[in-house]
Design a protein around this motif. Structure first.
Motif: not given
Length: 522
Positions: A120-121, A125, A221-222, A282, A322, A325
């Protein structure tokens, strides 16, 4: 993290622990290298060069593991980590080795299990983003691992590990591979696979990567990252109101599900709560003030305009990783949306020609199975008719009233790639010297892009990604618009066919007179 997680899960479920093909860079880590080896890792060179002895010993080792059933073999089909969270073109070496015992009749079957791991995170990054901007990857070291302990005190959301449907090599090969050819040479003598086998292994690899993509569990979040990037690129000053972003996210949730996304959206919670918790996880990438949300770009801080631009690019590229994905979900419909936008008419054949050109152009950028253009076009048409965005009576492709929003979102998803490829073409036509080599290409094109971003003639900081730049060069080499000089004094330099590169740039920009010529050439 990936292979430690896998071993942990298999151990928890009382399954046999795998032996793991790991890169040499882990072996040099004191204590950790040894610990990984005891956890089942064996270390391999990233590339074997022409070392036949190394290849023979290595492949024999892996085959022995398989034939004796000593342990499952775990390897990473993409060969290295993706810094962009997009799937990479599969590497075929290990897949060739594990299929070999079946093809030679040494085992009855080999079962391949595609595994998808979604974070998820992502732990690294900003590190990935900096690598794409030219900052070298730090060496794997034990001291670095201990210094990174603070990540354990932060919240990284959830990790999903999805084990896909097992794939039997026997059923894949049925009717496609004639195994009699392997009877002509003693089994223990290594031989180069022929054209038919290469084609079969390549096709299987693309199918497996596609299965891995489809099993990626996407978090809210994506979708939010996709929307925030688009809102930013469309110049929404002051950000987007939280309620509006929530409405957009709910709309996109429905669209992505209709396109087949494997989305993990907590249904029991109200959408506003889902969006808020995603944003707070995030918070390094977004800023929220007075109920409005935008990318956290004002953290440019000190330094000149170029330094500020690169700091902002880190945030943009982190968000893009992100968004990437979800690219496999929207890719085919997005190529169709772009084809409709750049086609000279709504005639189905014209739109197909446009689609075919774009798909070919981007086949180094995305996972597109070789030779499946017609299937991809049909799939894209089916999905956009199903979502109510298009109607396709007879030979026409018509956009419905409610379809404009969908098509606008889909074309925007590919815009950064489109502009990135165009700016690389422009660089090769305007700035490329006779002596330009592969090594000089990325730094030179980066300089060119920074100049255009600072003057405002280019609006996508994503074009700074070295991944995108290398993929666009690979596409131009594949299409023959650029070629590498093989021998002589100029060995390794790039020769640019400026007329062809110019024509491709025009076609990508939707300038239509050259479209048919370019499509015909491809």
């Amino acid at each position: 993290m990936d292979f430690l997680l896998m071993s942990y899960i298999l151990y928890t479920y009382d399954l046999a622990l795998p032996v793991i093909a790991a890169g040499m860079d882990f072996m040099g880590m004191r204590f950790v290298g040894e610990m990984l080896r005891m956890s089942g890792a064996f270390f391999i060179r990233r590339s074997f060069g022409g070392d036949k002895l190394y290849w023979a010993v290595f492949s024999e080792y892996v085959r022995t593991m398989l034939k004796t059933g000593f342990a499952p073999v775990e390897f990473f089909l993409e060969g290295t980590r993706s810094r962009t969270a997009k799937s990479l073109t599969p590497k075929l070496g290990l897949l060739n080795i594990v299929m070999d015992p079946f093809l030679k009749g040494e085992v009855f079957d080999v079962t391949l299990v595609p595994v998808s791991i979604s974070y998820e995170r992502i732990l690294e990054e900003s590190l990935y983003a900096r690598e794409l901007l030219g900052v070298p990857k730090p060496k794997e070291s034990t001291s670095g691992l201990f210094k990174a302990r603070k990540v354990l005190s932060e919240d990284y959301g959830s990790i999903h590990v999805y084990f896909g449907q097992p794939v039997s090599v026997r059923s894949l090969a049925e009717g496609r591979v004639n195994r009699c050819q392997f009877n002509l040479t003693p089994r223990h003598i290594p031989q180069r696979p022929g054209e038919e086998i290469n084609h079969f292994v390549n096709d299987s690899a693309f199918r497996l990567v596609r299965a891995q993509e489809e099993n990626m569990v996407l978090k809210p979040w994506v979708l939010l990252a996709s929307l925030l990037l688009q809102n930013h690129h469309h110049g929404q000053k002051g950000g987007t109101a939280l309620e509006e972003l929530t409405e957009q996210a709910v709309w996109l949730k429905d669209l992505s599900r209709q396109c087949g996304a494997f989305l993990h959206w907590p249904e029991h919670a109200p959408p506003s709560e889902v969006v808020s918790s995603s944003l707070s996880l995030h918070q390094g990438l977004v800023s929220i003030s007075e109920g409005r949300v935008q990318l956290a770009l004002e953290q440019g801080g000190q330094g000149g305009p170029e330094e500020k631009l690169l700091n902002q690019a880190v945030v943009v590229l982190s968000c893009a990783s992100y968004r990437n994905q979800a690219l496999h979900v929207f890719l085919r419909p997005a190529l169709l949306a772009l084809a409709i936008a750049t086609s000279s008419s709504n005639n189905r054949q014209e739109v197909y020609n446009s689609f075919s050109f774009l798909r070919n152009m981007f086949s180094n950028e995305f996972i597109l199975c070789p030779g499946a253009t017609v299937q991809d076009f049909e799939e894209a048409c089916y999905l956009l008719v199903k979502t109510g965005a298009l109607q396709i009576p007879q030979q026409e492709v018509l956009i419905t009233e409610r379809g404009h929003r969908t098509l606008a979102f889909l074309t925007s998803i590919l815009d950064p790639f489109l502009q990135g490829y165009q700016v690389v073409c422009r660089f090769l036509c305007e700035e490329a010297t006779e002596a330009l080599t592969d090594k000089q290409f990325v730094p030179a094109v980066r300089k060119f892009i920074i100049k255009h971003l600072l003057t405002g003639t280019l609006r996508y900081a994503e074009a700074l990604s070295s991944d995108l730049q290398k993929n666009s060069l690979a596409a131009l080499l594949r299409l023959g618009a650029v070629r590498r000089v093989k021998g002589g004094a100029e060995q390794g330099t790039l020769k640019v066919n400026k007329v062809m590169v110019n024509s491709l740039e025009d076609t990508l920009g939707g300038k239509l007179p050259t479209q048919k010529a370019a499509a015909a050439r491809l």
